[in-house]
Design a protein around this motif. Structure first.
Motif, PDB file in Angstrom:
ATOM      1  N   SER A   1      -8.743 -49.830 -33.492  1.00  0.00           N
ATOM      2  CA  SER A   1      -9.285 -49.463 -34.931  1.00  0.00           C
ATOM      3  C   SER A   1      -7.987 -49.948 -35.540  1.00  0.00           C
ATOM      4  O   SER A   1      -7.109 -49.892 -36.380  1.00  0.00           O
ATOM      5  CB  SER A   1      -9.357 -48.742 -35.872  1.00  0.00           C
ATOM      6  OG  SER A   1     -10.739 -48.050 -35.247  1.00  0.00           O
TER       7      SER A   1
ATOM      8  N   GLY B   1     -11.620 -59.826 -37.437  1.00  0.00           N
ATOM      9  CA  GLY B   1     -11.784 -60.494 -38.577  1.00  0.00           C
ATOM     10  C   GLY B   1     -11.126 -61.786 -38.758  1.00  0.00           C
ATOM     11  O   GLY B   1     -10.152 -61.766 -38.185  1.00  0.00           O
TER      12      GLY B   1
ATOM     13  N   ASN C   1     -15.397 -58.463 -32.601  1.00  0.00           N
ATOM     14  CA  ASN C   1     -13.979 -58.057 -33.733  1.00  0.00           C
ATOM     15  C   ASN C   1     -14.680 -58.561 -34.793  1.00  0.00           C
ATOM     16  O   ASN C   1     -13.519 -58.951 -35.963  1.00  0.00           O
ATOM     17  CB  ASN C   1     -13.055 -58.644 -33.207  1.00  0.00           C
ATOM     18  CG  ASN C   1     -11.648 -57.493 -32.333  1.00  0.00           C
ATOM     19  OD1 ASN C   1     -11.886 -56.924 -33.150  1.00  0.00           O
ATOM     20  ND2 ASN C   1     -11.821 -58.530 -31.002  1.00  0.00           N
ATOM     21  N   SER C   2     -15.998 -59.224 -35.432  1.00  0.00           N
ATOM     22  CA  SER C   2     -16.166 -59.810 -36.803  1.00  0.00           C
ATOM     23  C   SER C   2     -15.896 -60.933 -36.815  1.00  0.00           C
ATOM     24  O   SER C   2     -15.401 -61.639 -38.244  1.00  0.00           O
ATOM     25  CB  SER C   2     -15.991 -58.310 -37.838  1.00  0.00           C
ATOM     26  OG  SER C   2     -16.775 -57.266 -37.305  1.00  0.00           O
TER      27      SER C   2
ATOM     28  N   TRP D   1     -12.759 -54.937 -30.215  1.00  0.00           N
ATOM     29  CA  TRP D   1     -13.437 -54.098 -30.548  1.00  0.00           C
ATOM     30  C   TRP D   1     -12.082 -53.483 -31.886  1.00  0.00           C
ATOM     31  O   TRP D   1     -12.206 -51.991 -31.749  1.00  0.00           O
ATOM     32  CB  TRP D   1     -13.785 -52.902 -29.893  1.00  0.00           C
ATOM     33  CG  TRP D   1     -15.429 -51.924 -30.887  1.00  0.00           C
ATOM     34  CD1 TRP D   1     -15.352 -51.982 -31.942  1.00  0.00           C
ATOM     35  CD2 TRP D   1     -16.218 -51.399 -29.557  1.00  0.00           C
ATOM     36  NE1 TRP D   1     -16.379 -50.953 -32.049  1.00  0.00           N
ATOM     37  CE2 TRP D   1     -17.574 -51.031 -30.665  1.00  0.00           C
ATOM     38  CE3 TRP D   1     -16.516 -51.407 -28.445  1.00  0.00           C
ATOM     39  CZ2 TRP D   1     -18.488 -50.207 -29.867  1.00  0.00           C
ATOM     40  CZ3 TRP D   1     -17.974 -50.389 -28.387  1.00  0.00           C
ATOM     41  CH2 TRP D   1     -18.034 -50.112 -29.119  1.00  0.00           C
ATOM     42  N   ASN D   2     -11.814 -54.292 -32.729  1.00  0.00           N
ATOM     43  CA  ASN D   2     -10.838 -53.111 -33.282  1.00  0.00           C
ATOM     44  C   ASN D   2     -11.045 -54.279 -34.831  1.00  0.00           C
ATOM     45  O   ASN D   2      -9.689 -54.235 -35.414  1.00  0.00           O
ATOM     46  CB  ASN D   2      -9.159 -54.409 -32.926  1.00  0.00           C
ATOM     47  CG  ASN D   2      -8.586 -53.429 -31.824  1.00  0.00           C
ATOM     48  OD1 ASN D   2      -8.509 -51.429 -31.879  1.00  0.00           O
ATOM     49  ND2 ASN D   2      -8.792 -53.626 -30.105  1.00  0.00           N
ATOM     50  N   SER D   3     -12.091 -54.335 -34.843  1.00  0.00           N
ATOM     51  CA  SER D   3     -11.815 -54.728 -36.308  1.00  0.00           C
ATOM     52  C   SER D   3     -11.043 -55.836 -37.689  1.00  0.00           C
ATOM     53  O   SER D   3     -10.352 -56.087 -38.089  1.00  0.00           O
ATOM     54  CB  SER D   3     -12.102 -53.723 -37.521  1.00  0.00           C
ATOM     55  OG  SER D   3     -12.908 -52.724 -37.846  1.00  0.00           O
TER      56      SER D   3
ATOM     57  N   GLY E   1      -6.936 -53.832 -36.800  1.00  0.00           N
ATOM     58  CA  GLY E   1      -7.400 -54.672 -38.347  1.00  0.00           C
ATOM     59  C   GLY E   1      -6.854 -55.354 -38.311  1.00  0.00           C
ATOM     60  O   GLY E   1      -5.765 -56.250 -37.632  1.00  0.00           O
TER      61      GLY E   1
ATOM     62  N   ASN F   1     -18.984 -61.679 -31.594  1.00  0.00           N
ATOM     63  CA  ASN F   1     -18.481 -61.852 -32.634  1.00  0.00           C
ATOM     64  C   ASN F   1     -19.861 -62.265 -33.478  1.00  0.00           C
ATOM     65  O   ASN F   1     -20.560 -62.696 -33.177  1.00  0.00           O
ATOM     66  CB  ASN F   1     -17.408 -62.986 -32.008  1.00  0.00           C
ATOM     67  CG  ASN F   1     -16.066 -61.594 -32.313  1.00  0.00           C
ATOM     68  OD1 ASN F   1     -15.384 -61.121 -32.544  1.00  0.00           O
ATOM     69  ND2 ASN F   1     -16.121 -61.843 -30.675  1.00  0.00           N
TER      70      ASN F   1
END
Length: 119
Positions: A25, A55, A80-81, A51-53, A27, A108
């Protein structure tokens, strides 16, 4: 906060070659701090930020680091979007980076537009 402390250590570390921060997380803010450290670190070869957001914003910060980093060989950014915008920034960085050999962008939000930027 934790990513910031790791980043400060990474700026001065002269031995670490692999850093695995999978699913923490981190971010955008933490990614920015790590990216600043990657600009000056001279030993790290592998970093896993899956997997850490992160973006698009975080991808952009990492892209700026990749433009000047001379040691990273593998960067794992799956799940990670990251969308087309972030992919475009990474693609631009890859044009000038001369050491990265592997970048994992699986899971992604990269559509045809983002894939085209990487091609």
């Amino acid at each position: 906060e934790g990513a910031g402390k790791l980043a400060e250590a990474l700026k001065v570390n002269k031995t670490l070659q692999t850093m695995d921060l999978w699913k923490n997380s981190i971010g955008n803010e933490g990614t920015g701090k790590l990216a600043e450290a990657l600009k000056v670190n001279q030993t790290l070869q592998v970093i896993d930020l899956s997997w850490n957001s992160i973006g698009n914003e975080g991808a952009g910060k990492l892209a700026e680091a990749l433009k000047v980093n001379k040691t990273l060989q593998t960067m794992d950014l799956w799940k990670n979007s990251i969308g087309n915008e972030g992919t475009g920034k990474l693609a631009e960085a890859l044009k000038v980076n001369q050491t990265l050999q592997v970048i994992d962008l699986s899971w992604n939000s990269i559509g045809n537009e983002g894939a085209g930027k990487l091609a």
